[in-house]
Design a protein around this motif. Structure first.
Motif, mmCIF file in Angstrom:
data_model
loop_
_atom_site.group_PDB
_atom_site.id
_atom_site.type_symbol
_atom_site.label_atom_id
_atom_site.label_comp_id
_atom_site.label_asym_id
_atom_site.label_seq_id
_atom_site.Cartn_x
_atom_site.Cartn_y
_atom_site.Cartn_z
ATOM 1 N N ARG A 182 -2.227 -10.332 -7.529
ATOM 2 C CA ARG A 182 -1.246 -10.619 -8.582
ATOM 3 C C ARG A 182 -1.732 -10.082 -9.926
ATOM 4 N NH1 ARG A 182 0.293 -14.191 -12.498
ATOM 5 N NH2 ARG A 182 2.485 -14.860 -12.471
ATOM 6 N N GLN A 183 -2.997 -10.332 -10.258
ATOM 7 C CA GLN A 183 -3.541 -9.844 -11.528
ATOM 8 C C GLN A 183 -3.521 -8.324 -11.581
ATOM 9 O OE1 GLN A 183 -7.451 -11.555 -11.965
ATOM 10 N NE2 GLN A 183 -6.677 -13.642 -12.233
ATOM 11 N N GLY A 184 -3.823 -7.683 -10.448
ATOM 12 C CA GLY A 184 -3.806 -6.224 -10.403
ATOM 13 C C GLY A 184 -2.415 -5.664 -10.649
ATOM 14 N N MET A 185 -1.400 -6.300 -10.052
ATOM 15 C CA MET A 185 -0.033 -5.817 -10.231
ATOM 16 C C MET A 185 0.436 -5.996 -11.673
ATOM 17 S SD MET A 185 1.983 -6.777 -6.690
ATOM 18 C CE MET A 185 1.257 -8.385 -6.357
ATOM 19 N N VAL A 186 0.139 -7.171 -12.248
ATOM 20 C CA VAL A 186 0.539 -7.412 -13.645
ATOM 21 C C VAL A 186 -0.204 -6.452 -14.560
ATOM 22 C CG1 VAL A 186 0.522 -9.100 -15.520
ATOM 23 C CG2 VAL A 186 1.211 -9.801 -13.208
ATOM 24 N N GLY A 187 -1.475 -6.206 -14.265
ATOM 25 C CA GLY A 187 -2.254 -5.267 -15.056
ATOM 26 C C GLY A 187 -1.720 -3.849 -14.980
ATOM 27 N N ILE A 214 -8.195 4.315 -5.168
ATOM 28 C CA ILE A 214 -9.121 5.093 -4.335
ATOM 29 C C ILE A 214 -10.009 5.971 -5.211
ATOM 30 C CG2 ILE A 214 -9.278 6.854 -2.540
ATOM 31 C CD1 ILE A 214 -6.569 5.762 -1.462
ATOM 32 N N LEU A 215 -9.408 6.655 -6.173
ATOM 33 C CA LEU A 215 -10.184 7.531 -7.053
ATOM 34 C C LEU A 215 -11.124 6.738 -7.964
ATOM 35 C CD1 LEU A 215 -7.434 10.106 -8.093
ATOM 36 C CD2 LEU A 215 -9.476 10.590 -6.727
ATOM 37 N N GLY A 216 -10.635 5.597 -8.451
ATOM 38 C CA GLY A 216 -11.410 4.849 -9.429
ATOM 39 C C GLY A 216 -12.486 3.972 -8.837
ATOM 40 N N MET A 217 -12.217 3.376 -7.660
ATOM 41 C CA MET A 217 -13.152 2.400 -7.096
ATOM 42 C C MET A 217 -13.644 2.772 -5.696
ATOM 43 S SD MET A 217 -11.490 -1.226 -8.387
ATOM 44 C CE MET A 217 -12.949 -2.119 -7.833
ATOM 45 N N GLY A 218 -13.061 3.819 -5.109
ATOM 46 C CA GLY A 218 -13.518 4.236 -3.786
ATOM 47 C C GLY A 218 -13.092 3.317 -2.664
ATOM 48 N N ILE A 219 -12.013 2.568 -2.888
ATOM 49 C CA ILE A 219 -11.505 1.657 -1.863
ATOM 50 C C ILE A 219 -9.984 1.733 -1.813
ATOM 51 C CG2 ILE A 219 -13.407 0.011 -2.157
ATOM 52 C CD1 ILE A 219 -11.419 -1.804 -3.721
ATOM 53 N N ASN A 220 -9.427 1.276 -0.694
ATOM 54 C CA ASN A 220 -8.010 0.944 -0.629
ATOM 55 C C ASN A 220 -7.937 -0.559 -0.421
ATOM 56 O OD1 ASN A 220 -5.201 1.275 -0.509
ATOM 57 N ND2 ASN A 220 -5.230 1.418 1.724
ATOM 58 N N GLY A 221 -6.954 -1.203 -0.993
ATOM 59 C CA GLY A 221 -6.912 -2.649 -0.858
ATOM 60 C C GLY A 221 -5.569 -3.233 -1.218
ATOM 61 N N SER A 222 -5.325 -4.435 -0.716
ATOM 62 C CA SER A 222 -4.136 -5.213 -1.048
ATOM 63 C C SER A 222 -4.372 -6.625 -0.525
ATOM 64 C CB SER A 222 -2.876 -4.612 -0.400
ATOM 65 O OG SER A 222 -2.816 -4.918 0.981
ATOM 66 N N ALA A 223 -3.385 -7.485 -0.682
ATOM 67 C CA ALA A 223 -3.509 -8.858 -0.183
ATOM 68 C C ALA A 223 -3.075 -8.992 1.271
ATOM 69 C CB ALA A 223 -2.690 -9.804 -1.063
ATOM 70 N N THR A 224 -2.662 -7.902 1.884
ATOM 71 C CA THR A 224 -2.265 -7.944 3.294
ATOM 72 C C THR A 224 -3.507 -8.034 4.173
ATOM 73 O OG1 THR A 224 -0.348 -6.576 2.786
ATOM 74 C CG2 THR A 224 -0.972 -6.759 5.106
ATOM 75 N N ARG A 225 -3.473 -8.909 5.165
ATOM 76 C CA ARG A 225 -4.597 -9.028 6.089
ATOM 77 C C ARG A 225 -4.859 -7.688 6.775
ATOM 78 N NH1 ARG A 225 -2.288 -13.264 9.853
ATOM 79 N NH2 ARG A 225 -3.861 -12.393 11.247
ATOM 80 N N PRO A 226 -6.113 -7.279 6.914
ATOM 81 C CA PRO A 226 -6.408 -5.931 7.417
ATOM 82 C C PRO A 226 -5.951 -5.672 8.833
ATOM 83 C CG PRO A 226 -8.430 -7.231 7.162
ATOM 84 C CD PRO A 226 -7.338 -8.004 6.505
ATOM 85 N N GLU A 227 -5.874 -6.720 9.665
ATOM 86 C CA GLU A 227 -5.594 -6.509 11.081
ATOM 87 C C GLU A 227 -4.127 -6.683 11.463
ATOM 88 O OE1 GLU A 227 -6.042 -10.934 10.667
ATOM 89 O OE2 GLU A 227 -6.928 -9.145 9.754
ATOM 90 N N VAL A 228 -3.280 -7.126 10.546
ATOM 91 C CA VAL A 228 -1.868 -7.345 10.871
ATOM 92 C C VAL A 228 -1.166 -5.998 10.995
ATOM 93 C CG1 VAL A 228 0.315 -8.345 10.123
ATOM 94 C CG2 VAL A 228 -1.810 -9.575 9.720
ATOM 95 N N ALA A 229 -0.628 -5.711 12.164
ATOM 96 C CA ALA A 229 0.074 -4.440 12.380
ATOM 97 C C ALA A 229 1.573 -4.644 12.215
ATOM 98 C CB ALA A 229 -0.238 -3.891 13.768
ATOM 99 N N PHE A 230 2.207 -3.757 11.466
ATOM 100 C CA PHE A 230 3.642 -3.882 11.207
ATOM 101 C C PHE A 230 4.239 -2.484 11.082
ATOM 102 C CE2 PHE A 230 1.219 -4.251 7.329
ATOM 103 C CZ PHE A 230 1.862 -3.432 6.415
ATOM 104 N N PRO A 231 5.560 -2.338 11.212
ATOM 105 C CA PRO A 231 6.176 -1.013 11.187
ATOM 106 C C PRO A 231 6.152 -0.387 9.799
ATOM 107 C CG PRO A 231 7.856 -2.714 11.394
ATOM 108 C CD PRO A 231 6.542 -3.394 11.529
ATOM 109 N N MET A 232 5.894 0.914 9.770
ATOM 110 C CA MET A 232 5.910 1.692 8.534
ATOM 111 C C MET A 232 6.745 2.942 8.761
ATOM 112 S SD MET A 232 1.902 1.514 7.329
ATOM 113 C CE MET A 232 0.998 -0.041 7.349
ATOM 114 N N ILE A 233 7.459 3.376 7.720
ATOM 115 C CA ILE A 233 8.387 4.502 7.858
ATOM 116 C C ILE A 233 8.259 5.449 6.677
ATOM 117 C CG2 ILE A 233 10.292 3.269 6.720
ATOM 118 C CD1 ILE A 233 12.200 4.654 8.719
ATOM 119 N N ALA A 234 8.416 6.742 6.940
ATOM 120 C CA ALA A 234 8.480 7.744 5.876
ATOM 121 C C ALA A 234 9.901 7.788 5.325
ATOM 122 C CB ALA A 234 8.081 9.116 6.419
#
Length: 308
Positions: free
Chosen positions: A241-246, A160-180
């Motif tokens: 994958r390249q981002g994670m390895v990097g 977010i700080l470096g490129m001004g985006i949030n991103g991943s390989a997850t489809r943007p519209e797929v809703a799934f449970p998240m927990i703190a």
């Protein structure tokens, strides 16, 4: 009634909160983690601290021998050359120590989708650990199966700080449970503080307050850090994958995360779990964004500023 409870992974998000909460409730707590320095805060809070490796069967069995119950987990190692082999080796050592110590009760940190034997990436490792612990005769064990951790967004602060985006390989519209993670710790504390755990082995899903999509989550996180227009950018699997390895993850770990994401994107697991009052936990993503994400973001932004 005071119990002697061993908390493994005691310096992590879940273990630290759990250990402090059990101390607050009047229990004798032995906190186990690799680093003696990181355990110092718990020592000062009143816990007995035992720095050491969970892979050391003699060490862990000695720590567990006098315990009434324990919180068990397999600390992640994202740089392991073969991550499932790492989980298997560590899980076998923990299981041997539990059996040798005669531990009567345990709450084990597992994961949503751990009922599935394959196709879930790193979750396969905790599926196998559930099976190992279930085979220990006389052990009462509750497997906590939490959803996607909200804390998983914290490593994206650099993006977010470096490129001004949030991103991943997850489809943007797929809703799934998240927990703190604080809600996972609180459930573990309630189980360990209460009367005897159920006989045999049981599992409890923990699904957070509701389902969120990555698009919605990005909007909430962006609003909390003063970037309400923060975009969510879906990456290709190879880009991710390249981002994670990097970023320092092993190829094995990156491949497992991609497998998990593919399963999530196909909505084969983690999306269709049945929500009930018992498996719904209170902390919303809005609260997490304000209380945890925003302070971490501001700290990182401040650290990135050049010194005058």
């Amino acid at each position: 009634m005071q119990k002697h409870i061993v908390v493994t992974g005691a310096t992590g998000n879940i273990g630290s909160r759990l250990a402090h909460e059990l101390l607050r409730r009047g229990h004798r707590v032995t906190a186990v983690a690799r680093s003696a320095a990181h355990l110092e805060a718990l020592r000062q809070a009143g816990a007995e601290v035992r720095p050491g490796q969970l892979s050391d069967v003699a060490f862990l069995s000695e720590v567990l021998r006098s315990a009434d119950a324990a919180f068990l987990m397999l600390p992640p190692n994202v740089t392991a050359p073969d991550n499932l082999a790492y989980q298997d080796d560590l899980g076998q050592a923990v299981t041997e120590a539990v059996r040798a110590a005669g531990l009567p009760q345990a709450v084990n940190l597992s994961s949503i989708a751990a009922d599935l034997p394959a196709g879930t990436g790193p979750i396969v490792g905790v599926h196998r650990q559930e099976q190992r612990l279930n085979a220990i005769e006389g052990l009462r064990v509750v497997h906590l199966r939490p959803a996607y951790f909200m804390e998983n967004f914290l490593p994206n602060i650099g993006l977010i700080l470096g490129m001004g985006i949030n991103g991943s390989a997850t489809r943007p519209e797929v809703a799934f449970p998240m927990i703190a993670t604080q809600d996972i710790a609180d459930r573990a504390a309630a189980l360990l503080d209460g009367p005897e755990l159920p006989a045999g082995h049981t599992a409890q899903l923990l699904l957070g307050p509701r389902n969120y999509s990555m698009q919605e989550a990005t909007a909430l996180l962006g609003a909390a850090v003063g970037r309400p227009e923060l975009p969510y950018v879906p990456f290709s699997y190879e880009q991710a994958r390249q981002g994670m390895v990097g970023a320092g993850l092993s190829e094995s770990m990156a491949d497992l995360y991609i497998e998990m994401t593919q399963t999530l994107n196909a909505e084969k697991a983690m999306v269709h779990e049945v929500r009930t009052p018992d498996n719904t936990t209170p902390t919303t993503l809005e609260q997490f964004a304000q209380q945890v994400f925003a302070p971490a973001y501001q700290a990182a932004a401040g650290a990135a500023q050049p010194v005058a």
